[in-house]
Design a protein around this motif. Structure first.
Motif, PDB file in Angstrom:
ATOM      1  N   UNK A  57      43.734 -15.382  18.814  1.00  0.00           N
ATOM      2  CA  UNK A  57      43.913 -15.874  17.441  1.00  0.00           C
ATOM      3  C   UNK A  57      45.192 -16.697  17.299  1.00  0.00           C
ATOM      4  N   UNK A  58      46.296 -16.213  17.867  1.00  0.00           N
ATOM      5  CA  UNK A  58      47.562 -16.934  17.694  1.00  0.00           C
ATOM      6  C   UNK A  58      47.492 -18.329  18.319  1.00  0.00           C
ATOM      7  N   UNK A  59      46.882 -18.416  19.513  1.00  0.00           N
ATOM      8  CA  UNK A  59      46.814 -19.719  20.182  1.00  0.00           C
ATOM      9  C   UNK A  59      45.846 -20.664  19.485  1.00  0.00           C
ATOM     10  N   UNK A  89      46.005 -20.603  33.173  1.00  0.00           N
ATOM     11  CA  UNK A  89      45.078 -21.032  34.221  1.00  0.00           C
ATOM     12  C   UNK A  89      43.966 -21.928  33.682  1.00  0.00           C
ATOM     13  N   UNK A  90      44.325 -22.817  32.773  1.00  0.00           N
ATOM     14  CA  UNK A  90      43.348 -23.759  32.249  1.00  0.00           C
ATOM     15  C   UNK A  90      42.502 -23.221  31.119  1.00  0.00           C
ATOM     16  N   UNK A  91      42.930 -22.132  30.517  1.00  0.00           N
ATOM     17  CA  UNK A  91      42.221 -21.544  29.370  1.00  0.00           C
ATOM     18  C   UNK A  91      43.150 -21.473  28.158  1.00  0.00           C
ATOM     19  N   UNK A  92      42.554 -21.233  27.019  1.00  0.00           N
ATOM     20  CA  UNK A  92      43.341 -21.183  25.785  1.00  0.00           C
ATOM     21  C   UNK A  92      44.129 -19.888  25.651  1.00  0.00           C
ATOM     22  N   UNK A  93      43.663 -18.817  26.275  1.00  0.00           N
ATOM     23  CA  UNK A  93      44.339 -17.519  26.153  1.00  0.00           C
ATOM     24  C   UNK A  93      43.837 -16.564  27.231  1.00  0.00           C
TER      25      UNK A  93
END
Length: 537
Positions: A418-420, A470-474
């Motif tokens: 949620x924060x990201x 690693x290339x992800x949002x979270x």
């Protein structure tokens, strides 16, 4: 192990011999001192009790408390006295006098009796591996419960665990029954094995063949349904489903309904068999996989199998205590309304496809459709669930992730996603305000201000966050946030008016590439309409 079968006799033996034989066994299987003491105390109690009886005719065994606590009488009077030992490894030990059931006394080939404390230590370690939902693995879970077999129920989280576990399985499939480290696959093979083990496989080879034929017939139905349900091309899927609803399902389900009626609500033999457990375990999934919500109304005898199994006390207790099914069997009608271009609504589209959720697509043309569809919030995308409409892309994607399992493993995981995502929303919300500003001079000024400070600072921070993950949002792995961002891949450059956005911040592109590489999503992207931003203006 040979010495394991030499410990106890059905006739009186002196205490010194018991001590000697027990010491050999305990050394061989590395029993700790506490359990050695337990076995010795119980055997001493047996000897003391046996002085009251004819030692030549007495059959005695020490055993852990029977789960049913009701051993059946085989012959002669049965008398029970209790011998309690406080131990973290043995809850209650019973000394049974007189004849006992075969499940209470463990006779070996040469007529010896094994102490059940030792017997239980020797029992194999059973692990059942399957997903969190009830489907092909649920029958095995219920059979193990019915048989009173202790087992570890490893419920695999599909989004976080399956990719690592899949290569370790025999065929890249679940369920898996693991026995002392050796893994066995295929739901029918597992349930057939458990049926034999627990006395639910019939009384003859012909009985076994009848169960097999009916269960293979059932497998033929669900295998067809499974192939159609997971078909990635929506047009092909719809065509196959229509054909099967017309020509295949009515014939096959009706025949199975007739078979069950003939067998008094069972899959075969007119009585309880392992086949009933496998079918009952798929009770919810049958409707879902075949996409027939009223399956049990059309073919009511199918439901009788589930009801017969669910009425068994042990199974009922398991069902009441087990996690509720992610696939409840109720298939809501899902409609996704959004513009023709790919933007805030593309994340929900891709999530629905990724999860295999059937839905109706309504792409709105702003100049024709929008005035007739606007909900209370006057926004799109709109997710319609059984006629009720919901808006806000993050709320929609969060809901889909919770429903199907792509939200993390804890509340803290959810908060990190949620924060990201809220941070990302702060960027595109500012951009939209400027992009849709109607005063050209003001628009140019606001854009210059954002490019001078806001965009470099915010996009750089998001780029670093993605690199860290690693290339992800979270969370360093796939979550619903990746789908939202990937769905806005083209939209981000356009709404921020930064054509070289992904050259400046290359980690942003990694999120899209990871989502686009998922087979179902790749197929969708290759066949979906190309992006058209004309309706944005």
């Amino acid at each position: 192990m040979d010495s394991f079968q030499k410990v106890y006799k059905t006739v009186f033996v002196d205490e010194s011999q018991i001590e000697e034989e027990l010491a050999k066994v305990c050394e061989e299987i590395e029993i700790d001192n506490e359990l050695i003491d337990i076995c010795r105390q119980v055997e001493s109690a047996i000897i003391n009790q046996s002085s009251q009886h004819d030692k030549e005719s007495l059959q005695t065994s020490c055993l852990l408390e029977n789960p049913t606590n009701q051993p059946q009488q085989i012959g002669g009077a049965m008398k029970r006295s209790s011998y309690d030992i406080d131990s973290p490894k043995a809850k209650r030990i019973k000394v049974i006098e007189g004849a006992s059931t075969s499940s209470d006394i463990n006779l070996t080939d040469n007529g010896k009796v094994m102490c059940d404390v030792c017997q239980r230590l020797k029992m194999p370690k059973i692990v059942l591996h399957y997903f969190t939902f009830k489907g092909l693995g649920e029958g095995a879970r219920m059979l193990l419960t019915y048989g009173g077999q202790e087992f570890e129920d490893h419920r695999i989280k599909r989004d976080t665990e399956w990719d690592a576990i899949k290569p370790t399985t025999p065929f890249g499939q679940v369920p898996i029954l693991e026995i002392d480290g050796k893994k066995y696959a295929q739901s029918l093979a597992i349930c057939r094995y458990l049926g034999r083990k627990f006395g639910l496989a019939g009384d003859s080879m012909e009985d076994e063949m009848e169960i097999d034929q009916n269960m293979d017939f059932f497998k033929e139905i669900w295998s067809k349904g499974d192939a159609i349900f997971y078909e990635a091309d929506p047009e092909v899927r719809a065509k196959l489903q229509a054909d099967h609803e017309k020509n295949f399902y009515p014939r096959m389900w009706q025949k199975l309904d007739d078979i069950i009626a003939k067998n008094n609500g069972h899959m075969a033999l007119g009585k309880l068999t392992w086949g009933d457990f496998l079918f009952a375990g798929m009770h919810d999934n049958n409707k879902r996989i075949c996409m027939i919500p009223d399956l049990y109304e059309k073919y009511p005898n199918l439901k009788r199998v589930y009801e017969n199994v669910a009425a068994i006390p042990k199974v009922k207790a398991y069902i009441d205590a087990s996690p509720k099914n992610d696939f409840s069997g109720k298939m809501p009608k899902i409609v996704l309304h959004n513009y023709t271009f790919k933007g805030l609504g593309e994340g929900p589209r891709m999530l629905l496809i990724y999860f295999g959720q059937e839905y109706e697509e309504r792409r709105l043309r702003a100049d024709v459709d929008w005035d007739n569809i606007r909900p209370t919030f006057r926004q799109a995308p709109i997710l319609e669930v059984d006629g009720k409409r919901y808006v806000q892309p993050l709320a929609i994607c969060r809901y889909l992730a919770r429903k199907y399992g792509l939200r993390g493993d804890s509340m803290e995981d959810e908060m990190e996603i949620d924060q990201n995502m809220d941070f990302f929303r702060e960027i595109y919300s500012k951009a939209e305000d400027v992009f849709y500003e109607t005063d050209p001079e003001l628009r140019a000024k606001l854009q210059a201000d954002l490019e001078a400070d806001f965009y470099p600072r915010m996009w750089q921070k998001l780029d670093e966050t993605i690199a860290k993950n690693n290339g992800h949002m979270a969370l360093g792995r796939l979550t619903w946030g990746d789908f939202v961002f990937a769905g806005m891949y083209d939209y981000n450059k356009r709404i921020c008016m930064i054509p070289d956005l992904y050259e400046k911040y290359p980690n942003l592109k990694r999120v899209y590439e990871k989502v686009a590489a998922i087979p179902k999503i790749k197929t969708y992207l290759n066949t979906s309409p190309k992006n058209d931003f004309k309706s944005m203006l």
